[in-house]
Design a protein around this motif. Structure first.
Motif, mmCIF file in Angstrom:
data_model
loop_
_atom_site.group_PDB
_atom_site.id
_atom_site.type_symbol
_atom_site.label_atom_id
_atom_site.label_comp_id
_atom_site.label_asym_id
_atom_site.label_seq_id
_atom_site.Cartn_x
_atom_site.Cartn_y
_atom_site.Cartn_z
ATOM 1 N N ASN A 58 24.339 40.792 16.729
ATOM 2 C CA ASN A 58 25.281 40.594 15.619
ATOM 3 C C ASN A 58 25.977 39.243 15.704
ATOM 4 O O ASN A 58 27.191 39.117 15.524
ATOM 5 C CB ASN A 58 26.318 41.718 15.571
ATOM 6 C CG ASN A 58 27.080 41.728 14.247
ATOM 7 O OD1 ASN A 58 26.626 41.154 13.249
ATOM 8 N ND2 ASN A 58 28.239 42.364 14.223
ATOM 9 N N ARG A 59 25.199 38.203 15.988
ATOM 10 C CA ARG A 59 25.727 36.847 15.997
ATOM 11 C C ARG A 59 25.562 36.245 14.608
ATOM 12 O O ARG A 59 24.583 36.492 13.915
ATOM 13 C CB ARG A 59 25.003 35.977 17.020
ATOM 14 C CG ARG A 59 24.890 36.578 18.403
ATOM 15 C CD ARG A 59 26.236 36.879 19.006
ATOM 16 N NE ARG A 59 26.883 35.664 19.520
ATOM 17 C CZ ARG A 59 28.155 35.611 19.899
ATOM 18 N NH1 ARG A 59 28.924 36.679 19.776
ATOM 19 N NH2 ARG A 59 28.651 34.497 20.375
ATOM 20 N N ARG A 60 26.553 35.444 14.191
ATOM 21 C CA ARG A 60 26.465 34.744 12.908
ATOM 22 C C ARG A 60 25.654 33.469 13.122
ATOM 23 O O ARG A 60 26.041 32.598 13.914
ATOM 24 C CB ARG A 60 27.858 34.400 12.381
ATOM 25 C CG ARG A 60 28.823 35.587 12.270
ATOM 26 C CD ARG A 60 28.286 36.684 11.387
ATOM 27 N NE ARG A 60 29.314 37.630 10.999
ATOM 28 C CZ ARG A 60 29.138 38.943 10.962
ATOM 29 N NH1 ARG A 60 27.977 39.459 11.334
ATOM 30 N NH2 ARG A 60 30.103 39.742 10.558
ATOM 31 N N ARG A 150 37.181 35.451 7.200
ATOM 32 C CA ARG A 150 37.446 36.535 8.156
ATOM 33 C C ARG A 150 36.158 37.252 8.552
ATOM 34 O O ARG A 150 36.039 37.738 9.682
ATOM 35 C CB ARG A 150 38.445 37.536 7.565
ATOM 36 C CG ARG A 150 38.931 38.550 8.600
ATOM 37 C CD ARG A 150 39.909 39.548 8.043
ATOM 38 N NE ARG A 150 40.258 40.545 9.054
ATOM 39 C CZ ARG A 150 40.905 41.664 8.803
ATOM 40 N NH1 ARG A 150 41.305 41.939 7.570
ATOM 41 N NH2 ARG A 150 41.174 42.527 9.764
ATOM 42 N N LEU A 151 35.190 37.321 7.638
ATOM 43 C CA LEU A 151 33.934 37.987 7.949
ATOM 44 C C LEU A 151 33.194 37.313 9.104
ATOM 45 O O LEU A 151 32.408 37.948 9.810
ATOM 46 C CB LEU A 151 33.013 37.990 6.723
ATOM 47 C CG LEU A 151 33.163 39.139 5.729
ATOM 48 C CD1 LEU A 151 32.159 38.973 4.617
ATOM 49 C CD2 LEU A 151 32.992 40.474 6.424
ATOM 50 N N LEU A 152 33.436 36.019 9.284
ATOM 51 C CA LEU A 152 32.740 35.281 10.314
ATOM 52 C C LEU A 152 33.333 35.516 11.702
ATOM 53 O O LEU A 152 32.759 35.087 12.701
ATOM 54 C CB LEU A 152 32.759 33.776 9.989
ATOM 55 C CG LEU A 152 31.929 33.371 8.769
ATOM 56 C CD1 LEU A 152 32.169 31.912 8.430
ATOM 57 C CD2 LEU A 152 30.454 33.624 9.020
ATOM 58 N N GLU A 153 34.458 36.178 11.758
ATOM 59 C CA GLU A 153 35.066 36.481 13.045
ATOM 60 C C GLU A 153 34.399 37.707 13.666
ATOM 61 O O GLU A 153 33.746 38.496 12.977
ATOM 62 C CB GLU A 153 36.567 36.744 12.873
ATOM 63 C CG GLU A 153 37.343 35.554 12.319
ATOM 64 C CD GLU A 153 38.779 35.897 12.006
ATOM 65 O OE1 GLU A 153 39.152 37.074 12.186
ATOM 66 O OE2 GLU A 153 39.523 35.000 11.578
ATOM 67 N N ARG A 154 34.556 37.864 14.955
ATOM 68 C CA ARG A 154 34.035 39.059 15.601
ATOM 69 C C ARG A 154 34.726 40.289 15.024
ATOM 70 O O ARG A 154 35.957 40.349 14.936
ATOM 71 C CB ARG A 154 34.281 38.993 17.120
ATOM 72 C CG ARG A 154 33.732 40.186 17.891
ATOM 73 C CD ARG A 154 34.068 40.063 19.367
ATOM 74 N NE ARG A 154 33.399 38.917 19.955
ATOM 75 C CZ ARG A 154 32.171 38.962 20.463
ATOM 76 N NH1 ARG A 154 31.481 40.095 20.422
ATOM 77 N NH2 ARG A 154 31.626 37.889 20.998
ATOM 78 N N MET A 175 24.810 38.547 9.120
ATOM 79 C CA MET A 175 25.085 37.419 8.236
ATOM 80 C C MET A 175 24.419 36.154 8.759
ATOM 81 O O MET A 175 24.549 35.803 9.941
ATOM 82 C CB MET A 175 26.596 37.189 8.097
ATOM 83 C CG MET A 175 26.950 36.073 7.109
ATOM 84 S SD MET A 175 28.746 35.815 6.951
ATOM 85 C CE MET A 175 29.191 37.294 6.057
ATOM 86 N N PHE A 176 23.703 35.494 7.844
ATOM 87 C CA PHE A 176 23.029 34.238 8.154
ATOM 88 C C PHE A 176 23.324 33.238 7.041
ATOM 89 O O PHE A 176 23.775 33.611 5.959
ATOM 90 C CB PHE A 176 21.514 34.445 8.256
ATOM 91 C CG PHE A 176 21.091 35.458 9.280
ATOM 92 C CD1 PHE A 176 20.859 35.081 10.589
ATOM 93 C CD2 PHE A 176 20.930 36.794 8.935
ATOM 94 C CE1 PHE A 176 20.474 36.012 11.547
ATOM 95 C CE2 PHE A 176 20.550 37.736 9.879
ATOM 96 C CZ PHE A 176 20.323 37.344 11.189
ATOM 97 N N ALA A 177 23.057 31.973 7.312
ATOM 98 C CA ALA A 177 23.237 30.939 6.290
ATOM 99 C C ALA A 177 22.247 29.815 6.547
ATOM 100 O O ALA A 177 21.770 29.616 7.671
ATOM 101 C CB ALA A 177 24.673 30.404 6.292
ATOM 102 N N ALA A 200 37.200 24.620 10.582
ATOM 103 C CA ALA A 200 37.568 25.902 11.187
ATOM 104 C C ALA A 200 36.569 26.986 10.799
ATOM 105 O O ALA A 200 36.323 27.922 11.563
ATOM 106 C CB ALA A 200 38.975 26.296 10.744
ATOM 107 N N GLN A 201 35.968 26.841 9.610
ATOM 108 C CA GLN A 201 34.976 27.828 9.200
ATOM 109 C C GLN A 201 33.629 27.556 9.865
ATOM 110 O O GLN A 201 32.971 28.483 10.349
ATOM 111 C CB GLN A 201 34.806 27.819 7.678
ATOM 112 C CG GLN A 201 33.845 28.884 7.201
ATOM 113 C CD GLN A 201 33.858 29.049 5.707
ATOM 114 O OE1 GLN A 201 32.827 28.987 5.072
ATOM 115 N NE2 GLN A 201 35.038 29.255 5.135
ATOM 116 N N ILE A 202 33.222 26.297 9.935
ATOM 117 C CA ILE A 202 31.982 25.966 10.627
ATOM 118 C C ILE A 202 32.056 26.424 12.079
ATOM 119 O O ILE A 202 31.079 26.912 12.660
ATOM 120 C CB ILE A 202 31.712 24.449 10.548
ATOM 121 C CG1 ILE A 202 31.406 24.034 9.101
ATOM 122 C CG2 ILE A 202 30.547 24.063 11.459
ATOM 123 C CD1 ILE A 202 30.151 24.642 8.534
#
Length: 322
Positions: A58-60, A150-154, A175-177, A200-202
């Motif tokens: 479950n890594r982004r 917030r979704l990108l946080e653990r 989640m992937f991008a 901060a998002q990257i």
């Protein structure tokens, strides 16, 4: 909410040709959201490891690379072999927060018009065992991208402010991008519309994998797999010369002599157009040369001449049809 979970496993060595004993969770049955398997697809080992870490731990995962390297397809083909539902969203400049989160809509219930909340793509995927792929991540508007912060946080959750609800992700939501840049904007002028993203998002992406163009032999194999009619000695020689031209444009791009390069996608289009027009030079002009700046076309024609040993004149024809 869908409570389905992976009910089998896949051996990474057997499925992806990796030198590892990693076992990846997977689904026995495919649903309508599972991509089709491309049996001829070639996996990049490092990027595949990164993506499997995304599915397993479950890594982004953000996959960055130049156009035509197959970033989105790479994610899809991994998902396809795991029978993992996959949903791609293209973050063009017109995608709004309401598109991602949802909005109130007027619907007819028992003959009466009522207003109800219609979920956007993110809440829908969040509640299911779905791999959500955000394509062209660096083209999304920065203010919209904060929806995903917030979704990108653990153990990140999604707050629906209009509904006073907090959604907890399904245990097997992933989640992937994909992005052409790493959030630094359109530095080289090649990707108009690319945005400077909040660092901060990257920083919240656990893994950033770089996907580069394939070695020549593998690229040749992919083109031949797409066009079985070229699987002959002459056909292989033709495709080999095409890939050599593409590689020269990429080298010239790296040193700043060209502002455009040939992607593997363009090489495949060129090969397909040779079948359509019956002439290598004309197909080259229509597939790639006409996309380039006029001032750079002599250099591109020189690349063609070096690989095919024939001049490319202004009419786009060769002295002898190839």
């Amino acid at each position: 909410m869908t409570l389905a979970r992976p009910d089998t496993t896949v051996n990474a060595r057997e499925a992806f040709g990796l030198d590892t004993d990693l076992v990846v969770p997977a689904f026995r049955e495919a649903d309508e959201h599972v991509p089709d398997i491309d049996a001829d697809y070639r996996f990049n080992p490092d990027v595949t490891r990164a993506l499997l870490a995304g599915f397993t731990r479950n890594r982004r995962v953000l996959v960055q690379g130049l156009h035509g390297t197959g970033k989105s397809t790479h994610i899809e083909q991994v998902a396809a072999r795991l029978n993992w539902p996959c949903l791609r969203v293209n973050l063009d400049g017109h995608i709004s927060r309401l598109d991602l989160v949802g909005r109130d809509a007027v619907v007819v219930r028992e003959g009466q018009q009522v207003t109800e909340f219609q979920e956007g793509v993110v809440p829908w995927a969040l509640q299911r065992p779905v791999a959500l792929v955000l394509d062209e991540y660096d083209a999304g508007r920065p203010d919209v991208m904060f929806v995903l912060q917030r979704l990108l946080e653990r153990d990140g959750k999604l707050t629906l402010t209009d509904q006073n609800r907090v959604l907890t992700p399904h245990p097997y939501f992933r989640m992937f991008a994909t992005a052409n840049t790493v959030g630094l904007g359109n530095l080289n002028g090649l990707y108009h519309g690319a945005q400077r993203l909040n660092h901060a998002q990257i920083d919240r992406w656990n893994i950033v994998a770089a996907l580069n163009y394939l070695p020549a032999d593998e690229e040749i194999a992919i083109v031949l797999a797409r066009l079985p009619q070229l699987r002959s000695e002459a056909g292989r020689d033709l495709v080999s010369s095409m890939v050599a031209v593409a590689d020269l444009t990429r080298q010239a791009f790296r040193v700043g002599d060209l502002s455009t390069l040939m992607s593997p996608r363009t090489v495949i289009s060129w090969a397909e157009n040779v079948e359509v027009f019956g002439n290598t030079a004309l197909a080259f002009r229509l597939s790639f040369l006409n996309k380039c700046d006029e001032a750079e076309r002599p250099l591109i024609a020189e690349c063609f001449q070096r690989c095919f040993d024939q001049e490319l004149d202004e009419s786009g024809q060769l002295g002898t049809a190839a």
